[in-house]
Design a protein around this motif. Structure first.
Motif, mmCIF file in Angstrom:
data_model
loop_
_atom_site.group_PDB
_atom_site.id
_atom_site.type_symbol
_atom_site.label_atom_id
_atom_site.label_comp_id
_atom_site.label_asym_id
_atom_site.label_seq_id
_atom_site.Cartn_x
_atom_site.Cartn_y
_atom_site.Cartn_z
ATOM 1 N N HIS A 119 0.835 -1.199 0.000
ATOM 2 C CA HIS A 119 0.000 0.000 0.000
ATOM 3 C C HIS A 119 0.876 1.258 0.000
ATOM 4 O O HIS A 119 0.694 2.152 -0.834
ATOM 5 C CB HIS A 119 -0.906 -0.043 1.242
ATOM 6 C CG HIS A 119 -1.805 1.135 1.408
ATOM 7 N ND1 HIS A 119 -3.010 1.060 2.066
ATOM 8 C CD2 HIS A 119 -1.691 2.436 1.026
ATOM 9 C CE1 HIS A 119 -3.590 2.238 2.075
ATOM 10 N NE2 HIS A 119 -2.799 3.095 1.455
ATOM 11 N N ALA A 120 1.810 1.329 0.938
ATOM 12 C CA ALA A 120 2.644 2.525 1.072
ATOM 13 C C ALA A 120 3.478 2.773 -0.181
ATOM 14 O O ALA A 120 3.602 3.920 -0.645
ATOM 15 C CB ALA A 120 3.553 2.386 2.296
ATOM 16 N N GLU A 121 4.061 1.712 -0.747
ATOM 17 C CA GLU A 121 4.861 1.861 -1.963
ATOM 18 C C GLU A 121 3.997 2.365 -3.120
ATOM 19 O O GLU A 121 4.443 3.192 -3.932
ATOM 20 C CB GLU A 121 5.501 0.525 -2.340
ATOM 21 C CG GLU A 121 6.619 0.087 -1.423
ATOM 22 C CD GLU A 121 7.177 -1.274 -1.825
ATOM 23 O OE1 GLU A 121 6.725 -1.822 -2.864
ATOM 24 O OE2 GLU A 121 8.059 -1.792 -1.114
ATOM 25 N N ALA A 122 2.769 1.870 -3.211
ATOM 26 C CA ALA A 122 1.881 2.255 -4.309
ATOM 27 C C ALA A 122 1.541 3.737 -4.251
ATOM 28 O O ALA A 122 1.613 4.454 -5.260
ATOM 29 C CB ALA A 122 0.602 1.417 -4.263
ATOM 30 N N VAL A 123 1.176 4.207 -3.085
ATOM 31 C CA VAL A 123 0.816 5.620 -2.939
ATOM 32 C C VAL A 123 2.023 6.512 -3.207
ATOM 33 O O VAL A 123 1.922 7.527 -3.899
ATOM 34 C CB VAL A 123 0.241 5.883 -1.529
ATOM 35 C CG1 VAL A 123 0.002 7.378 -1.321
ATOM 36 C CG2 VAL A 123 -1.064 5.110 -1.331
ATOM 37 N N ALA A 124 3.186 6.114 -2.691
ATOM 38 C CA ALA A 124 4.401 6.901 -2.919
ATOM 39 C C ALA A 124 4.753 6.949 -4.399
ATOM 40 O O ALA A 124 5.172 7.996 -4.922
ATOM 41 C CB ALA A 124 5.557 6.307 -2.112
ATOM 42 N N ALA A 125 4.564 5.821 -5.105
ATOM 43 C CA ALA A 125 4.892 5.766 -6.534
ATOM 44 C C ALA A 125 3.984 6.668 -7.351
ATOM 45 O O ALA A 125 4.430 7.322 -8.302
ATOM 46 C CB ALA A 125 4.794 4.329 -7.028
ATOM 47 N N VAL A 126 2.703 6.711 -7.004
ATOM 48 C CA VAL A 126 1.771 7.590 -7.722
ATOM 49 C C VAL A 126 2.167 9.049 -7.530
ATOM 50 O O VAL A 126 2.165 9.854 -8.477
ATOM 51 C CB VAL A 126 0.321 7.345 -7.254
ATOM 52 C CG1 VAL A 126 -0.595 8.455 -7.771
ATOM 53 C CG2 VAL A 126 -0.166 6.003 -7.760
ATOM 54 N N ALA A 145 -5.295 0.911 -1.076
ATOM 55 C CA ALA A 145 -4.257 1.689 -1.755
ATOM 56 C C ALA A 145 -4.851 2.496 -2.899
ATOM 57 O O ALA A 145 -4.565 3.690 -3.057
ATOM 58 C CB ALA A 145 -3.163 0.751 -2.276
ATOM 59 N N VAL A 146 -5.702 1.845 -3.700
ATOM 60 C CA VAL A 146 -6.315 2.544 -4.837
ATOM 61 C C VAL A 146 -7.253 3.648 -4.348
ATOM 62 O O VAL A 146 -7.327 4.728 -4.938
ATOM 63 C CB VAL A 146 -7.063 1.544 -5.741
ATOM 64 C CG1 VAL A 146 -7.939 2.273 -6.747
ATOM 65 C CG2 VAL A 146 -6.060 0.651 -6.463
ATOM 66 N N LYS A 147 -7.973 3.388 -3.271
ATOM 67 C CA LYS A 147 -8.848 4.420 -2.707
ATOM 68 C C LYS A 147 -8.048 5.669 -2.361
ATOM 69 O O LYS A 147 -8.473 6.797 -2.649
ATOM 70 C CB LYS A 147 -9.555 3.886 -1.466
ATOM 71 C CG LYS A 147 -10.554 4.847 -0.844
ATOM 72 C CD LYS A 147 -11.256 4.208 0.341
ATOM 73 C CE LYS A 147 -12.251 5.177 0.991
ATOM 74 N NZ LYS A 147 -12.929 4.543 2.155
#
Length: 270
Positions: free
Chosen positions: A186-193, A216-218
């Protein structure tokens, strides 16, 4: 067995199909409701619904021309809990998508989705669309050519299984998209976006540290209007009708053609 019991297992997937066609959960669900309401008022259509999944999709297509009131109702409905700004942006996006739809042949997209995402045979798709099998093959071929001509974008992949991650990377690059990042949590996904600002996200729903791809998508959608395709082994968990659900959903194990079709639809409406 009652008619509602016969349809229960197939309706979630018809909703998935309608959402992919319209680019909107609300519009797609309204189209399905309208189709069922029309079918239940017509004895011949009602009897047709008893013929299984192919028959259900056939009835849905037979009522499409009468579905505009449902679409209009959704577009003009109250914003509920959404903010005024978000509601206006959603309406503008959907209006833009509808203009795009008017500019292309709907049957190409329908044939592609039916034979890839919904996994009907060309013969079944021909029955649903009311065309010849050879026409389905031509429509799918034309749709694939259109995919190849789509605007290229930057793709973020949220996936914790290395083999699937590599497969999705290869698939995205084969379509000339750039993989701008990958994430396992989750954390990696948000940071990448935030760092990469992708134009498309491919997301699993169960991530490496036990975190949720859905959550994460939310969070991602709160900071970016990027289109998201969920790829999961458990589609029934996302097709309950009880909450916000994805417009683009691919089932694992997936066929590459299915993911390509979903990417085309997501970029078309995105």
């Amino acid at each position: 067995m009652s008619l509602s019991q016969q349809l229960a297992g197939d309706l979630p997937f018809l909703r998935r199909y309608a959402r992919a066609l319209s680019g909107s959960q609300e519009t797609g669900d309204a189209m399905v409701r309208s189709a069922l309401e029309l079918a239940l008022k017509d004895e011949a259509l009602r009897r047709s619904l008893e013929g299984g999944r192919t028959a259900l999709y056939t009835v849905f297509h037979s009522t499409l021309d009468n579905n505009e009131p449902a679409n209009a109702e959704v577009a003009g409905s109250a914003p509920d809990a959404r903010t005024s700004t978000n509601y206006q942006e959603a309406n503008q996006k959907e209006a833009s998508a509808m203009r795009k739809l008017a500019a292309i042949t709907d049957q190409k997209r329908q044939a592609l989705l039916l034979t890839t995402v919904e996994e009907f045979t060309p013969q079944q798709a021909a029955q649903i669309l009311g065309v010849e099998v050879s026409d389905v093959e031509t429509l799918v071929s034309d749709a694939v050519a259109q995919i190849d001509a789509e605007q290229k974008t930057r793709v973020l992949i949220i996936e914790d299984e290395p083999m699937i991650l590599m497969q999705l990377e290869d698939l995205a690059m084969s379509l000339d998209h750039e993989v701008c990042g990958t994430a396992r949590t989750h954390a990696e996904a948000v940071a990448a976006v935030k760092a990469e600002k992708p134009g498309l996200v491919l997301a699993d729903i169960q991530l490496a540290d036990g975190s949720s791809g859905l959550e994460a998508v939310k969070e991602i959608l709160a900071i970016s209007n990027v289109p998201v395709i969920f790829i999961t082994a458990y589609p029934e968990r996302l097709l309950t009708g009880d909450r916000l659900e994805p417009a683009y959903l691919v089932t694992k194990p997936f066929r590459e053609q299915t993911v390509k079709a979903a990417i085309s639809q997501a970029l078309f409406f995105g």
